[in-house]
Scaffold this motif. Sequence first.
Motif, mmCIF file in Angstrom:
data_model
loop_
_atom_site.group_PDB
_atom_site.id
_atom_site.type_symbol
_atom_site.label_atom_id
_atom_site.label_comp_id
_atom_site.label_asym_id
_atom_site.label_seq_id
_atom_site.Cartn_x
_atom_site.Cartn_y
_atom_site.Cartn_z
ATOM 1 N N PRO A 1 0.854 -1.188 0.000
ATOM 2 C CA PRO A 1 0.000 0.000 0.000
ATOM 3 C C PRO A 1 0.892 1.240 0.000
ATOM 4 N N ASN B 1 -3.664 -5.750 -1.209
ATOM 5 C CA ASN B 1 -2.898 -4.663 -1.822
ATOM 6 C C ASN B 1 -3.096 -4.563 -3.328
ATOM 7 N N THR C 1 0.108 -5.039 4.914
ATOM 8 C CA THR C 1 -1.081 -4.391 4.375
ATOM 9 C C THR C 1 -1.417 -3.206 5.270
#
Length: 387
Positions: A82, A125, A146
């Motif tokens: 991310p 993601n 994540t």
Amino acid sequence: MTTTTTRIEAAALPTGHPLLASYDLSGLALPNRVLMAPMTRLRADAHGVPTPLMAEYYGQRAGAGLIVSEGIAPVAGGRIHPLQPGLDTAGQIDGWRTVTGAVHAAGGRIFAQLMHGGRNSHPANLPGGGTPVAPSAVAAADRVHTLDGKADPVVPRALTEEEVRGLAEAHAEAARRAVSAGFDGVEIHGANSYLVHQFLADGTNLRTDRYGGSVAGRIRFAVEAVEAAAGAIGAHRVGLRISPGNTEGGMVERDPAPVYHALLAALAPLGLAYLHVTDDPRYPALDDLRPRWAGTLVGNTGEHAETTQESATALVASGRADLVSVGRPYIFNPDVVERIAAGVAWTPILGKDYHYGSGPHGYVDLPRHDAVATLRSPVSTRGNIEE
């Protein structure tokens, strides 16, 4: 505090030091032999658009002979983390133009690193929660980061032959977008456990088709991806990074030498900008591959030993590499090259809470050796990941 970007004039650096000698990189004039290695920093926005903060960060480090950006997925499905920047939407391309513009305005040069995560990603993601893809259905060894914290790895879906060919062409399209965004070239990431490396390694490539089953099969995707990018923007604008024998992410390469000998032989006729080699004690790739590569070789030893001014200098002075890539010292020293020129020590590498985050702290507030500034104490950030 935030430091301002300072233009670095090549003529201001003294001559005589091995790392301060100029270098002709396939027509791109480098004022010194130091390459800023690609490093994940996770400062893009939620849509993968590079931010003004990133432009400031890279602009501060324009004194490097060449900057290689953090890893950018050539396609959205290759995203790993991310807040990782992309290069496939108009907004992302415009964001990178701001970054490359800042580097060029400061007198620097910058390549984009194209990095497909392969099995290292996670549905959390990926767009639409998709399943990661890889050469074979072999899960990664490490947990995945994540926005909600660490998650167990998932078993990736094995790519079809048609999809593999498509991903090679995707590297060409990404290379074109990179040049459109103002990058001086691209580096294809074939190292450190990501997709290209997964094809090269026998522990992750269990295929029996033309993309596996033999040395010739295992190198095929790497060769096709590099050839596609070179065909799109010119081989003089394309580099490849490899890390033979690297066990990061649970990678297994039982006998790296024949694979990488074949890979270099296949790529040698292209006339690439450079080969970027990460050394490893288990397989001394620099010593083995240097005689087999007539083009520019970038050496990196930071995976197994902290890079110092002394070790970087020795690598180039000995001829084991033409250029040296410096990674983590650039996190804490925006002026790595200028410190070498001034005979000033690099600021020591501090805790990893500095490496990842969402704000300016530990990113653009690190002082130059000739600036009066105070480094604040580390601030822990949620979702930090280890290098």
